[in-house]
Every structure is written in C-alpha cells, then in structure tokens.
Design a protein around this motif. Structure first.
Motif, PDB file in Angstrom:
ATOM      1  N   ALA A 125       0.816  -1.212   0.000  1.00  0.00           N
ATOM      2  CA  ALA A 125       0.000   0.000   0.000  1.00  0.00           C
ATOM      3  C   ALA A 125       0.849   1.261   0.000  1.00  0.00           C
ATOM      4  CB  ALA A 125      -0.935   0.003   1.211  1.00  0.00           C
TER       5      ALA A 125
ATOM      6  N   GLU B 268      -6.593  -1.507   2.657  1.00  0.00           N
ATOM      7  CA  GLU B 268      -5.433  -0.619   2.593  1.00  0.00           C
ATOM      8  C   GLU B 268      -5.009  -0.355   1.150  1.00  0.00           C
ATOM      9  OE1 GLU B 268      -2.365  -2.235   5.079  1.00  0.00           O
ATOM     10  OE2 GLU B 268      -3.702  -2.460   6.799  1.00  0.00           O
ATOM     11  N   LEU B 269      -5.104  -1.366   0.295  1.00  0.00           N
ATOM     12  CA  LEU B 269      -4.675  -1.207  -1.096  1.00  0.00           C
ATOM     13  C   LEU B 269      -5.619  -0.305  -1.895  1.00  0.00           C
ATOM     14  CD1 LEU B 269      -3.525  -4.823  -2.105  1.00  0.00           C
ATOM     15  CD2 LEU B 269      -2.111  -2.895  -1.373  1.00  0.00           C
TER      16      LEU B 269
END
Length: 537
Positions: free
Chosen positions: A97, A136-137
């Motif tokens: 991320a 998160e990505l």
C-alpha cells in the motif's frame, strides 16, 4: 467435524522444529526463510525486487496451506501452523500500500487471483486478513495520485468477482466477535473506497451482490454501533448515485426498512454527534429514494406521511429531517396524492408552527435558511397541487386567516430577510465583476455559474417562493389578504410597487434560468404572470 470458522489462536511465529510440521511441504529455500531479514522495515523504498520475493513467498504459503488441508482434512493441528504463517504473510503484504506504482505488477501475477480467492477460505481469520489488505490497497487518499493504477486495480477486482466474494464473506461474520466486527467495518471501508474512486461502481456493487438488502438489514438493528453508522453512510452513498439503485431498493421493500429505522427517533433525540450522523444518513437515503416516482407510492402505502407528521408533532431533531423529506415527497410528480394525504392526516396543524418558528436543533448539513426554504416550498407545492376550487386548497389558505393573519406577517418578514440578503449578495457580485474588469479579465461561463450559485446560497429560491405565495394570496378570493399585505409593506416603509417590481424580476430570472424541468419552469412563469396581472387590476 472441525469448525474451521473458529478464530485462530494467538498468532505466533512458527517454530521450525514443531512436531506438527510436515517435512515434505515445509522444506523451503534458505533465501525464502530469510526473507524477512532481507526486507528492512525502515527502508525508504519498497522495490520491485522485494515485491517479487513477497509474491513468491505468499504463493508458497497459500500452496502449503491448501496441500495440508487436503492431506489432513480431519486433523487441524496439522495445518494450523501453516495458517498462522499464511495469516502473517498476508499482513506483511500490506506494505504494498506504500507503493501504489507497483500494483500492476501484483495484479499481473497469479498471486493476485489466489489472494482474492482466500476470501472464501474456511478460516475466517484468513479472509479477514485479506479484507484488511484490500482495504489498505484501495485507500482512495493514496490512489488519488495514481489514477491509472487505481483503474487497473478496480477493473481486475471486478473481473475476479471480488465484490461477490466480499459479500459472501461478510454474511458469515459474527459481529459479537471483535475481530469479525472489525472485518465488517473494513469491508464497508472497501465499498466506500470503490465509490470514491469510481462512482459508477455503485451499480456494480448492487448488481453483482446482495449488499443492498444486507445494508437495509444492518440499519434495522436497534443497537447503535460504528458498523450501523457506516452501513447507513454506504447506503446513502449508493442511493445518491442513480435512480436505478433507488428503484431497486423500492422494489425489495426498502422504503419500509428506512421508515422503521427512522421511527426509532420519532420521539427522542440522538444521543451524540455520531448518532446524529446516522439520522442524517437515513433521511438522505429516503430523500434519494423519493426522487423515483414509484417509490412515492411505496412511501404512502407504508404510512410514511403519518410518520413524518408524528415527527413534526414531537418537536425533536427528527422534525427537521421530516420537513426535508416532505419537500422531496411533494415535488417531482405524483405530489397530489401525497399532499392530499398530508392534509387528510391533519399535517397542516404540525407544519405551520415550523413555518412560524424554525427549531433550534438542526441535523448536519441543514441550516435555518435551508429549513425555511423547505417549509415555504412545501406550502407552495400544496397550493400548486390542488385545483382552484378544491376543499384542500381552501384548508391550506385557511391557515393564513388564523390568528389575525399572523402567518402573512411571517411571509412579509421572510420576504424582507431574503430580499436584503440577495441585495447584499448582488452588490458583492458587482464588486467582484468590477475587479475582474480592472484586471483585464473577461467574464467566463464558470464565473457566471459561480455568481448564480452565490445568489442561490443567499436565498434566491426562497425569496421567489415567498413572493409567489404573497402574490397568490393577493390574487386570491379573500380580499383581506391583499389589504393586510399592502398594509404590512406600508408599515415597513416599503412600497408595494417595489414588491411588484421584485416579482417581475423573479419572472425574468425564471424565464432566463437554465433548468432541467423546462415544463415546470414554464408553468411557474405563466402562473406568476397571471397572478401579477390580477393584482394590478
């Protein structure tokens, strides 16, 4: 049978000498065993080389776990250690991320699809780790600066049925468990990220899964918590992005769910700012639904008008939202039945006190000017909805006769308030135009639109509605109305000719205004012209 959905034990690093390890499967290269040592946690750059190592390591962990589960399906102690390692590996992968530019490399690898498929893993802790990873990505704050990578990621996720798998995972979560509750929150976070990065995904989310009925069910839960608040926010976002979703919600009985959720606040206020936000989201969702004509029928059938009248009577914070919903309900078509039912249920008795005195408590995003505009618009819409000799219109007009016509005084006060605000706003606009001329700049379409928006923010629409009501009352079959209005303008040292001039300006503004509903604008202009001629006679 072993319950594979039970949470994992406390995560610990695997002991290489563990008796439960299968030597054939856990024999790995020394390089991979020392992978963590080769990745400096404090390094400033996450490189493609490190990503490839992580991809290889994660793929091996996935394969090892699958093989052990197949080999020892009835002996969880044989594969538990591999799941702990897989869990850790997924968590380690979140470092990606910090390097969105490397996302295409991850997407092109086989590991990408394998990771998505882990959402269906028997162990809910593994699927929860995957949810957290993609939360998160897909962080929209990070991906905003990487639009190409964001589009590539979204397209790949949709192609691999990520949304459906995400839904199938959330329905097996038990929110009484803290970890499962966190997973639900992260899932909703992914949906929010999706809609922020690509609004068109709202329809994809609804079409490719059962998230919409799940959200409706989640807001029905009586107890307030963060996930209920988040679910209401996602529902509001989805409904805001198109009539198709609102129509689908109406067809599945969603109007009833919204009304039942709102009914909880009919006679009590939210406890804190977060619960106020929940209430605001529910009202926004209902307003979005009422933009669809078919949903107005559902709303009336589910006794939505009756609930709003109760809210108006109780004088709680929900009464503000009730006025907002009524405004939506009385416009956009099929308003006659709604207005008729409102009058039949004695809604006028609860509405006009709000007209006379706005409440002190307001929900987020709605201020006193907005509230006054909504109330005036409701009265205006009722007069338009009923035919000239209708008993219903007579009942509306009758409210202006009560208490020595004090409500007409209120109308004149509102005219004065918003007329002054508009005059002040227009002086500021003229000063800004002059400044642009001195700088040698030409007035652009953007400037024109910006100035129009400033006038609306200052209350231009409210002024028009108030003046229409005053004009209608002057031209009505009740001569006392005109006498009282003229007298009030004289008392305030304002000539009636100035008021009539304002009406003419409003008519010109309406004729020149760009609007999607041209038929409605034309009817309004025609009605105002006829009323103005009637007054001048």
């Amino acid at each position: 049978m072993v319950d594979f959905k039970q949470p994992l034990p406390v995560i610990k690093r695997r002991n290489s000498n563990s008796k439960n390890s299968d030597p054939e499967i856990f024999r790995e290269d020394n390089k991979l065993l020392k992978l963590d040592e080769n990745i400096d946690e404090h390094s400033q750059e996450f490189s493609s080389t490190i990503l490839k190592r992580l991809l290889l390591s994660l793929q091996k962990k996935i394969n090892i776990n699958q093989e052990l589960r197949i080999k020892y399906p009835e002996q969880p102690e044989k594969f538990m250690e591999s799941e702990i390692e897989l869990y850790e590996e997924i968590q380690n992968f979140s470092v990606l991320a910090t390097a969105p530019d490397l996302l295409p490399e991850f997407i092109e690898s086989k590991v990408f699809t394998l990771t998505i498929q882990l959402l269906a893993h028997e162990n809910a802790d593994i699927s929860s780790a995957v949810v957290q990873l993609f939360f998160e990505l897909t962080d929209d704050e990070v991906l905003t600066d990487f639009p190409d990578e964001a589009n590539t990621l979204i397209e790949a996720l949709v192609k691999d049925n990520f949304i459906l798998l995400l839904y199938q995972n959330i329905i097996r979560m038990d929110e009484k468990n803290a970890d499962d509750s966190t997973c639900v929150h992260s899932t909703l976070g992914i949906l929010e990220n999706f809609t922020s990065l690509e609004p068109k995904l709202c329809e994809t989310i609804v079409d490719s899964s059962e998230f919409l009925p799940w959200l409706l069910g989640r807001i029905r839960v009586k107890q307030f918590d963060q996930n209920k608040l988040y679910a209401s926010e996602i529902l509001s976002i989805l409904l805001h992005h198109g009539e198709i979703i609102s129509r689908k919600l109406g067809e599945m009985g969603g109007i009833d769910s919204l009304l039942r959720s709102l009914a909880h606040y009919r006679n009590k206020d939210p406890k804190d700012s977060e619960e106020i936000e929940l209430l605001n989201n529910l009202f926004d969702s209902l307003c979005s639904c009422l933009l669809v004509k078919e949903n107005k029928k559902h709303f009336l059938q589910e006794e939505g008008i009756e609930l709003l009248i109760i809210m108006l009577k109780e004088k709680k914070m929900a009464s503000v939202g009730a006025v907002k919903v009524l405004n939506y309900c009385f416009t956009g078509g099929n308003e006659f039945e709604a207005c008729k039912k409102f009058v039949d249920q004695f809604g006028l008795k609860s509405l006009f006190p709000k007209f006379m005195k706005p409440p002190k408590k307001f929900i987020k995003g709605l201020e006193v000017n907005d509230f006054e505009e909504s109330v005036v618009c409701i009265i205006y819409d009722m007069l338009r909805a009923f035919s000239e000799n209708s008993a219903y219109k007579t009942r509306v007009l009758g409210k202006f006769i009560e208490s020595d016509m004090i409500k007409i005084e209120r109308l004149v006060e509102l005219h004065e308030k918003y007329f002054e605000q508009i005059q002040k706003c227009r002086k500021a606009i003229e000063a800004e135009k002059m400044e642009l001329q001195l700088e040698g700049k030409k007035l652009t379409e953007y400037d024109t639109a910006r100035f129009e928006m400033k006038e609306y923010d200052a209350g231009l629409n409210t002024l028009r509605l108030v003046d229409y009501l005053l004009c209608y009352l002057c031209a009505s079959e009740v001569p006392e109305f005109q006498v009282r209005i003229y007298k009030l303008f004289d008392q305030k040292q304002k000539r009636i000719t100035e008021f009539l001039a304002t009406l003419e300006d409003n008519i010109k503004d309406l004729e020149n205004a760009s609007t999607e509903d041209t038929d409605k604008a034309a009817r309004d202009v025609k009605a105002m012209k006829e009323l103005l001629l009637k007054i001048k006679r």
